[in-house]
Design an enzyme around this catalytic site. Structure first.
Site, PDB file in Angstrom:
ATOM      1  N   ASN A  98      31.101 -16.903 -37.126  1.00  0.00           N
ATOM      2  CA  ASN A  98      32.185 -16.859 -36.137  1.00  0.00           C
ATOM      3  C   ASN A  98      31.649 -16.128 -34.905  1.00  0.00           C
ATOM      4  O   ASN A  98      31.516 -14.912 -34.907  1.00  0.00           O
ATOM      5  CB  ASN A  98      33.385 -16.116 -36.744  1.00  0.00           C
ATOM      6  CG  ASN A  98      34.504 -15.911 -35.737  1.00  0.00           C
ATOM      7  OD1 ASN A  98      34.473 -16.472 -34.633  1.00  0.00           O
ATOM      8  ND2 ASN A  98      35.491 -15.107 -36.102  1.00  0.00           N
ATOM      9  N   GLU A 106      38.933 -10.795 -45.031  1.00  0.00           N
ATOM     10  CA  GLU A 106      38.301  -9.963 -44.005  1.00  0.00           C
ATOM     11  C   GLU A 106      39.105  -8.677 -43.823  1.00  0.00           C
ATOM     12  O   GLU A 106      40.092  -8.659 -43.066  1.00  0.00           O
ATOM     13  CB  GLU A 106      38.272 -10.712 -42.667  1.00  0.00           C
ATOM     14  CG  GLU A 106      37.431 -11.958 -42.667  1.00  0.00           C
ATOM     15  CD  GLU A 106      36.818 -12.208 -41.301  1.00  0.00           C
ATOM     16  OE1 GLU A 106      35.620 -12.476 -41.246  1.00  0.00           O
ATOM     17  OE2 GLU A 106      37.529 -12.114 -40.291  1.00  0.00           O
ATOM     18  N   GLY A 135      33.367  -5.568 -37.436  1.00  0.00           N
ATOM     19  CA  GLY A 135      32.701  -5.042 -36.248  1.00  0.00           C
ATOM     20  C   GLY A 135      32.514  -3.535 -36.267  1.00  0.00           C
ATOM     21  O   GLY A 135      32.203  -2.927 -35.246  1.00  0.00           O
ATOM     22  N   SER A 183      31.271  -7.083 -41.220  1.00  0.00           N
ATOM     23  CA  SER A 183      29.964  -6.414 -41.144  1.00  0.00           C
ATOM     24  C   SER A 183      28.938  -6.958 -42.147  1.00  0.00           C
ATOM     25  O   SER A 183      28.135  -6.197 -42.686  1.00  0.00           O
ATOM     26  CB  SER A 183      30.127  -4.898 -41.304  1.00  0.00           C
ATOM     27  OG  SER A 183      30.916  -4.388 -40.247  1.00  0.00           O
ATOM     28  N   HIS A 196      42.779 -15.437 -37.878  1.00  0.00           N
ATOM     29  CA  HIS A 196      41.838 -14.310 -37.791  1.00  0.00           C
ATOM     30  C   HIS A 196      42.606 -13.056 -37.364  1.00  0.00           C
ATOM     31  O   HIS A 196      43.539 -13.144 -36.558  1.00  0.00           O
ATOM     32  CB  HIS A 196      40.726 -14.630 -36.786  1.00  0.00           C
ATOM     33  CG  HIS A 196      39.593 -13.658 -36.884  1.00  0.00           C
ATOM     34  ND1 HIS A 196      39.641 -12.418 -36.312  1.00  0.00           N
ATOM     35  CD2 HIS A 196      38.399 -13.730 -37.530  1.00  0.00           C
ATOM     36  CE1 HIS A 196      38.520 -11.763 -36.589  1.00  0.00           C
ATOM     37  NE2 HIS A 196      37.753 -12.536 -37.326  1.00  0.00           N
ATOM     38  N   GLU A 200      41.936 -10.845 -35.332  1.00  0.00           N
ATOM     39  CA  GLU A 200      41.947 -10.610 -33.879  1.00  0.00           C
ATOM     40  C   GLU A 200      43.042 -11.451 -33.212  1.00  0.00           C
ATOM     41  O   GLU A 200      43.673 -11.002 -32.256  1.00  0.00           O
ATOM     42  CB  GLU A 200      40.560 -10.906 -33.297  1.00  0.00           C
ATOM     43  CG  GLU A 200      39.584  -9.797 -33.680  1.00  0.00           C
ATOM     44  CD  GLU A 200      38.134 -10.220 -33.809  1.00  0.00           C
ATOM     45  OE1 GLU A 200      37.757 -11.289 -33.309  1.00  0.00           O
ATOM     46  OE2 GLU A 200      37.374  -9.442 -34.421  1.00  0.00           O
ATOM     47  N   LYS A 210      33.012 -15.690 -32.111  1.00  0.00           N
ATOM     48  CA  LYS A 210      34.073 -15.066 -31.300  1.00  0.00           C
ATOM     49  C   LYS A 210      33.862 -15.441 -29.825  1.00  0.00           C
ATOM     50  O   LYS A 210      33.398 -16.548 -29.559  1.00  0.00           O
ATOM     51  CB  LYS A 210      34.094 -13.555 -31.548  1.00  0.00           C
ATOM     52  CG  LYS A 210      34.155 -13.244 -33.053  1.00  0.00           C
ATOM     53  CD  LYS A 210      34.442 -11.825 -33.388  1.00  0.00           C
ATOM     54  CE  LYS A 210      34.523 -11.667 -34.903  1.00  0.00           C
ATOM     55  NZ  LYS A 210      34.866 -10.322 -35.335  1.00  0.00           N
TER      56      LYS A 210
HETATM   57  O1  LIG Z   1      35.535 -10.950 -38.003  1.00  0.00           O
HETATM   58  C1  LIG Z   1      34.481 -11.285 -38.545  1.00  0.00           C
HETATM   59  C2  LIG Z   1      34.167 -12.705 -38.781  1.00  0.00           C
HETATM   60  O2  LIG Z   1      35.270 -13.501 -38.567  1.00  0.00           O
HETATM   61  C3  LIG Z   1      33.481 -10.275 -38.959  1.00  0.00           C
HETATM   62  O3  LIG Z   1      32.869  -9.766 -37.833  1.00  0.00           O
HETATM   63  P1  LIG Z   1      31.576  -8.829 -37.996  1.00  0.00           P
HETATM   64  O4  LIG Z   1      30.626  -9.554 -38.923  1.00  0.00           O
HETATM   65  O5  LIG Z   1      31.041  -8.668 -36.602  1.00  0.00           O
HETATM   66  O6  LIG Z   1      32.053  -7.551 -38.606  1.00  0.00           O
END
Ligand SMILES: O=C(CO)COP(=O)(O)O
Length: 263
Positions: free
Chosen positions: A13, A175, A181, A221, A103, A105, A15
């Protein structure tokens, strides 16, 4: 990872990162870093921003690369006066196989609630896209030990009204928000606890076979240094990878996880 019919899936992903030129460079490098056997054994997928999709499609189709792709969101509607939105039919026409739905976010920054997530899962399936449905708890819920119930509730709401046949096409990604992150990865045991509970919940509601067939990923992560431990768990079928998927070498190492798993 159990020895079942479930093919491991590593989905990057991106983003809101990488323009279409950077996207092409990354996909090319990723494809050259992995051989046919590795790409056959582990399904490898990129999830770029909308503006990159046409370029990624052209490259993957033109060079017949064994890499899949999809989008990070879709509208619950097929067309109409929804300024700024992108529909399932548009993504399907671009050859997308997957689309991320729910997601954390988007739940946080775009106020997407369970009903919106449910509508998007249904829209994806209606247009032949496999939703990668994200569930996961925040730190407060985790500290109060409410994580399994929280994810189970999110799952129930998101899958409302679907048939078992439809649910098998959904990929579920656990997640935990506190691990996204932050560099704070859940332990393999944490990942297994919730991925196992998610599978059990799917089995309870849609039948044992559907539970066995549905792929459940872990995200938060994930790196090449921690993927093998996570993949060794029986109910983890792959990963949704953020930051580490922006580096082709690192992403390729994650895809090569079977080389570091002792079975
Ligand atoms: O939100 C994520 C994947 O959708 C995970 O992000 P990270 O791997 O950067 O922690």
């Amino acid at each position: 990872m159990a020895d079942t019919v479930r093919r491991p899936l590593m989905a990057g992903n991106w983003k809101m990162n990488l323009n279409h030129l950077e996207a092409i460079a990354l996909v090319q490098k990723l494809a050259f870093s992995l051989n046919e056997k590795q790409l056959t054994e582990v399904e490898t997928v990129v999830l770029p921003p909308f503006t990159d999709l046409r370029s990624v499609q052209t490259l993957i189709d033109g060079d017949k690369l064994l890499i899949g792709y999809g989008a990070q969101d879709l509208s619950p509607y097929a067309s109409g006066a929804y300024t700024g939105d992108i529909s399932g039919p548009m993504l399907a026409r671009l050859g997308c196989q997957y689309v991320v739905v729910g997601h954390s976010e988007r739940r946080a920054y775009h106020h997407e609630d369970d009903a919106a997530v449910n509508a998007k899962v249904a829209a994806a399936l209606a247009h032949g896209l496999a939703p990668i449905l994200c569930v996961g708890e925040g730190l407060e819920v985790r500290e109060a030990a409410g994580h399994v119930a929280h994810c189970s509730d999110q799952l129930d709401a998101a899958l409302k009204g679907l048939s078992a046949e439809q649910v098998e096409k959904v990929v579920i990604a656990y997640e935990p928000v506190w691990a996204i992150g932050t560099g704070k990865t859940a332990t393999p045991e944490d990942a297994q606890e919730v991925c196992g509970a998610v599978r059990e919940r799917v089995a309870e509601r849609f039948g044992k076979e559907t539970g066995e067939r549905t792929r459940v990923l872990y995200g938060g992560s994930v790196k090449s240094s921690n993927i093998a431990g996570i993949m060794a768990k029986p109910d983890v079928d792959g990963a949704l990878i953020g930051g580490a998927s922006l580096d082709a070498d690192e992403f390729a190492k994650i895809v090569r996880f079977p080389e570091h798993v002792s079975r």
